[in-house]
Design an enzyme around this catalytic site. Sequence first.
Site, PDB file in Angstrom:
ATOM      1  N   ARG A 103       0.877  -1.178   0.000  1.00  0.00           N
ATOM      2  CA  ARG A 103       0.000   0.000   0.000  1.00  0.00           C
ATOM      3  C   ARG A 103       0.907   1.218   0.000  1.00  0.00           C
ATOM      4  O   ARG A 103       1.703   1.417   0.932  1.00  0.00           O
ATOM      5  CB  ARG A 103      -0.918   0.005   1.221  1.00  0.00           C
ATOM      6  CG  ARG A 103      -1.584   1.341   1.433  1.00  0.00           C
ATOM      7  CD  ARG A 103      -2.696   1.328   2.442  1.00  0.00           C
ATOM      8  NE  ARG A 103      -3.869   0.673   1.905  1.00  0.00           N
ATOM      9  CZ  ARG A 103      -5.082   0.774   2.448  1.00  0.00           C
ATOM     10  NH1 ARG A 103      -5.273   1.493   3.534  1.00  0.00           N
ATOM     11  NH2 ARG A 103      -6.108   0.141   1.899  1.00  0.00           N
ATOM     12  N   HIS A 130      -7.456   0.786  -6.366  1.00  0.00           N
ATOM     13  CA  HIS A 130      -7.645  -0.080  -5.190  1.00  0.00           C
ATOM     14  C   HIS A 130      -8.318  -1.375  -5.676  1.00  0.00           C
ATOM     15  O   HIS A 130      -9.492  -1.632  -5.386  1.00  0.00           O
ATOM     16  CB  HIS A 130      -8.507   0.650  -4.156  1.00  0.00           C
ATOM     17  CG  HIS A 130      -8.434   0.090  -2.770  1.00  0.00           C
ATOM     18  ND1 HIS A 130      -7.650  -1.000  -2.434  1.00  0.00           N
ATOM     19  CD2 HIS A 130      -9.066   0.459  -1.617  1.00  0.00           C
ATOM     20  CE1 HIS A 130      -7.805  -1.271  -1.150  1.00  0.00           C
ATOM     21  NE2 HIS A 130      -8.659  -0.401  -0.634  1.00  0.00           N
ATOM     22  N   GLN A 133     -10.162  -3.969  -3.292  1.00  0.00           N
ATOM     23  CA  GLN A 133     -11.439  -3.465  -2.804  1.00  0.00           C
ATOM     24  C   GLN A 133     -12.532  -3.687  -3.851  1.00  0.00           C
ATOM     25  O   GLN A 133     -13.648  -4.098  -3.530  1.00  0.00           O
ATOM     26  CB  GLN A 133     -11.320  -1.970  -2.482  1.00  0.00           C
ATOM     27  CG  GLN A 133     -12.591  -1.368  -1.924  1.00  0.00           C
ATOM     28  CD  GLN A 133     -12.912  -1.865  -0.526  1.00  0.00           C
ATOM     29  OE1 GLN A 133     -12.079  -1.767   0.364  1.00  0.00           O
ATOM     30  NE2 GLN A 133     -14.115  -2.394  -0.322  1.00  0.00           N
ATOM     31  N   ASP A 221     -17.178   7.190  -1.390  1.00  0.00           N
ATOM     32  CA  ASP A 221     -15.933   7.093  -0.617  1.00  0.00           C
ATOM     33  C   ASP A 221     -15.683   8.480  -0.018  1.00  0.00           C
ATOM     34  O   ASP A 221     -16.345   9.455  -0.394  1.00  0.00           O
ATOM     35  CB  ASP A 221     -14.795   6.677  -1.579  1.00  0.00           C
ATOM     36  CG  ASP A 221     -13.469   6.386  -0.882  1.00  0.00           C
ATOM     37  OD1 ASP A 221     -13.447   6.276   0.361  1.00  0.00           O
ATOM     38  OD2 ASP A 221     -12.455   6.268  -1.582  1.00  0.00           O
ATOM     39  N   CYS A 261     -16.327   1.629   0.775  1.00  0.00           N
ATOM     40  CA  CYS A 261     -15.150   0.797   1.078  1.00  0.00           C
ATOM     41  C   CYS A 261     -14.718   0.936   2.539  1.00  0.00           C
ATOM     42  O   CYS A 261     -14.015   0.067   3.045  1.00  0.00           O
ATOM     43  CB  CYS A 261     -14.009   1.147   0.132  1.00  0.00           C
ATOM     44  SG  CYS A 261     -13.429   2.849   0.255  1.00  0.00           S
ATOM     45  N   ARG A 289     -13.459  -8.534   1.849  1.00  0.00           N
ATOM     46  CA  ARG A 289     -12.034  -8.284   1.589  1.00  0.00           C
ATOM     47  C   ARG A 289     -11.225  -9.531   1.945  1.00  0.00           C
ATOM     48  O   ARG A 289     -10.330  -9.939   1.212  1.00  0.00           O
ATOM     49  CB  ARG A 289     -11.527  -7.090   2.442  1.00  0.00           C
ATOM     50  CG  ARG A 289     -12.071  -5.735   2.058  1.00  0.00           C
ATOM     51  CD  ARG A 289     -11.573  -5.262   0.715  1.00  0.00           C
ATOM     52  NE  ARG A 289     -10.129  -5.193   0.620  1.00  0.00           N
ATOM     53  CZ  ARG A 289      -9.373  -4.199   1.105  1.00  0.00           C
ATOM     54  NH1 ARG A 289      -9.938  -3.164   1.700  1.00  0.00           N
ATOM     55  NH2 ARG A 289      -8.059  -4.213   0.958  1.00  0.00           N
TER      56      ARG A 289
HETATM   57  N1  NVA Z   1      -9.923   6.755  -1.311  1.00  0.00           N
HETATM   58  C1  NVA Z   1      -9.533   6.316   0.006  1.00  0.00           C
HETATM   59  C2  NVA Z   1      -9.753   4.855   0.157  1.00  0.00           C
HETATM   60  C3  NVA Z   1      -9.427   4.298   1.511  1.00  0.00           C
HETATM   61  C4  NVA Z   1      -9.620   2.824   1.611  1.00  0.00           C
HETATM   62  C5  NVA Z   1      -8.085   6.675   0.237  1.00  0.00           C
HETATM   63  O1  NVA Z   1      -7.264   6.502  -0.671  1.00  0.00           O
HETATM   64  O2  NVA Z   1      -7.754   7.147   1.323  1.00  0.00           O
HETATM   65  N1   CP Z   2     -11.137  -0.099   2.591  1.00  0.00           N
HETATM   66  C1   CP Z   2      -9.857  -0.149   3.013  1.00  0.00           C
HETATM   67  O1   CP Z   2      -8.927  -0.389   2.229  1.00  0.00           O
HETATM   68  O2   CP Z   2      -9.706   0.045   4.342  1.00  0.00           O
HETATM   69  P1   CP Z   2      -8.344   0.263   5.160  1.00  0.00           P
HETATM   70  O3   CP Z   2      -7.813   1.613   4.736  1.00  0.00           O
HETATM   71  O4   CP Z   2      -8.744   0.211   6.580  1.00  0.00           O
HETATM   72  O5   CP Z   2      -7.371  -0.824   4.783  1.00  0.00           O
END
Ligand code: NVA
Ligand code: CP
Length: 302
Positions: A103, A130, A133, A221, A261, A289
Amino acid sequence: MKKDFLSLSDWTREDLDKIFELTRELKQKQKQGQRHHQLAGQTLGMLFEKSSTRTRVSFEVGMFQLGGHALFLSSGTTQMGRGEPIQDTGRVMSRYVDGIMIRTFSQELVEDLARFSTIPIINGLTDMYHPCQLMADLFTVIEHKGSYEGQVFCWIGDGNNMANSWINAAAVFGFELRVATPAGYEPETGVCERAEQAGAKVLYTNDPFEAARGADVLNTDVWASMGQEEEQEKRKQAFAGFQINREIVEVADAECIVLHCLPAHRDEEITDEVIEGGHSVVFDEAENRLHVQKAIMVTLMQ
Ligand code: NVA
Ligand code: CP
């Protein structure tokens, strides 16, 4: 040849459907308490340059349930955070572990990691995509609606990593998608163009009601993603009117489901009433997930 999971658009619909079939099998085994140690003796390295609850826990627990082991590695406590080149990290990690989930911010960095590693790499979120997800979201739709086929999908909110991934999904799976964002917050132009070339049916609009009318799946989101925290206040103003609330749900199909998500900012992008209401399937989505990522890991690593 090793295969990576970096973006949905690198995969065919047929292969992703196989991952959904395996997800169903693994979920059933898990629920029935049947042993399914397909990755016994294997280790997943998990590299995190951003925060996480679901991704970290579901990958770690998933590896354990598959008979393997997962290592949590954060940029702050590894040499990655001190600037060790990703090509060296990739080559060294390939000598120790059997797969990496990462990540981070840049999609290019993940692609470089994949190029320099001899083991499968899984994208656990970048600023661009993502994909894990999206697989969990679509599996949730299959469970609740029987199929993704014939469903009308609606995205309301930021043209962010999740929106980009939905556009990729529309191209790969061929379903109808409508994307409503405020002006100036549209999804990546390159992603939209590539999806269009691949035959995706996507409506782009600045009107959330146009996108939601009659839709089967509503999805949103946060308005400020990780790394955009300083834009939070400015975005709150730009996104007013782009909330999934009772009025939006009322124009959608009467049997619509609502996805998010998570994490959610209640009463910003989605009301507390909707996320807690009868259309919301966000906790099934979060659970999935785990199941879908187990299927992805088995597909790549077994
Ligand atoms: N769009 C959000 C998704 C988190 C799972 C982010 O990138 O922070
Ligand atoms: N939806 C998701 O990826 O959650 P986290 O940021 O908690 O991993």
